[in-house]
Scaffold this active site. Structure first.
Site: not given
Ligand code: RIB
Length: 320
Positions: A15, A17, A233, A271
């Site tokens: 993509n 961004d 996280g 990622d």
């Protein structure tokens, strides 16, 4: 690289961004002023760059439009030494609108564009590209049939079939799961998968608080024969193996602490983790999985200390 099991093949999205940063994320109906920047992204490309900058030989299989975004992908892949295999599409190259704030949080809307055209036949035609790989890594910003083709070919080629089931709203059916050796959901994706497959209904934010026994049982229900890594996280990650000795680990499950970071932007942190983990497995398969997860965690933390997605991936080798 053909015939040498030292490589990572990433099948997925690219993509362009478009990023707006403000002091905080806008509420529904609200307008905020901020700053604008643009750069390369897409979960597939981010993971390919991460694996490459972590030291692996990388091939990236994707679909690109015949436009400036497609040219950017080719130029950046060449600059990083990534072997790009792109299906040409008449659709525009994929895009993403990303809002970030001073706390490092983000929200993202993607326009799949050419990514939605990635064809299972094109992926199957890349058998030569997958042949020497140690790890084949896919995500879900590409069509299900293309992802299934990639994972099935990984199995046939004797590579590790690794699926990062992101984003959370993508459908992962039983056939896709059955093709995975390694599944790496974050909390939201894990909760969505458990609900979709009838195993449990758990709030995203409750996942990290589950005890190890409960998390392990849920992972085993989801992927009875494979390894699951749930990224949590700031709470690190949890790994659950079907066999205790898989990848050299002594225990069937374990929790790995997060690595500290001076967070600027968390876009692409997942990622970074996936690409780095794939590289670590490809480069040093003899190392225990716990060591590889600690490297991926350190790599992901370092990626949050710079703004952006693909270009924020640090040059930090898994085999240093
Ligand atoms: O995971 C972050 C990525 O999600 C961004 O780079 C954006 O392109 C979307 O794919």
């Amino acid at each position: 690289m053909a015939g040498v099991r030292a490589g990572v093949v990433v099948v997925g999205s690219f993509n362009v961004d478009h990023v707006w940063r403000a002091t905080r994320l806008a509420r529904p109906g609200e307008t905020l002023a901020g700053t604008y920047s643009t750069g390369p992204g897409g979960k597939g490309f981010n993971q390919a760059i991460a694996a490459r900058r972590a030291g692996a030989e990388v091939r990236f299989v994707c679909a690109l439009g015949d436009d400036a975004g497609g040219a950017l992908a080719r130029e950046l892949a060449a600059a990083d030494g990534i072997d790009l295999h792109a299906q040409a599409s008449t659709a525009p190259t994929g895009t993403a609108g990303i809002y970030t704030d001073d706390a490092g949080r983000n929200s993202i809307v993607i326009g799949p564009g050419a990514n939605a055209a990635l064809d299972a036949l094109f992926v199957e035609g890349q058998a030569h590209a997958l042949a020497g790989a140690a790890v084949v890594l896919a995500q879900l910003e590409s069509p299900r049939a293309a992802v299934l083709a990639a994972l099935a070919q990984a199995r046939r080629a004797g590579a590790l079939a690794m699926l990062n089931p992101a984003p959370a709203d993508a459908v992962v059916d039983a056939e896709l799961l059955a093709c995975c050796d390694l599944l790496t959901p974050n909390e939201s994706e894990f909760a969505a998968l458990l609900a979709a497959h009838g195993h449990a209904v758990i709030a995203d934010e409750a996942v990290a608080a589950l005890d190890d026994g409960a998390l392990h049982a849920l992972c085993r229900a989801l992927l009875p024969r494979g390894t699951v890594v749930v990224t949590l996280g700031g709470a690190g990650c949890f790994v659950s193996h079907a066999e205790p000795t898989r990848f050299g680990d002594a225990a069937a499950c374990a929790r790995i602490q997060a690595h500290p970071a001076r967070v600027v932007d968390t876009t692409g942190a997942g990622d970074a983790f996936n690409g780095a983990l794939a590289a670590a497995i490809a480069l040093q398969p003899q190392r225990g999985f716990g060591t590889q997860l600690r490297f991926a965690s350190r790599y992901a933390a370092a990626s949050t200390e710079a703004p952006g997605a693909a270009l924020a991936m640090p040059r930090l080798r898994a085999d240093a």
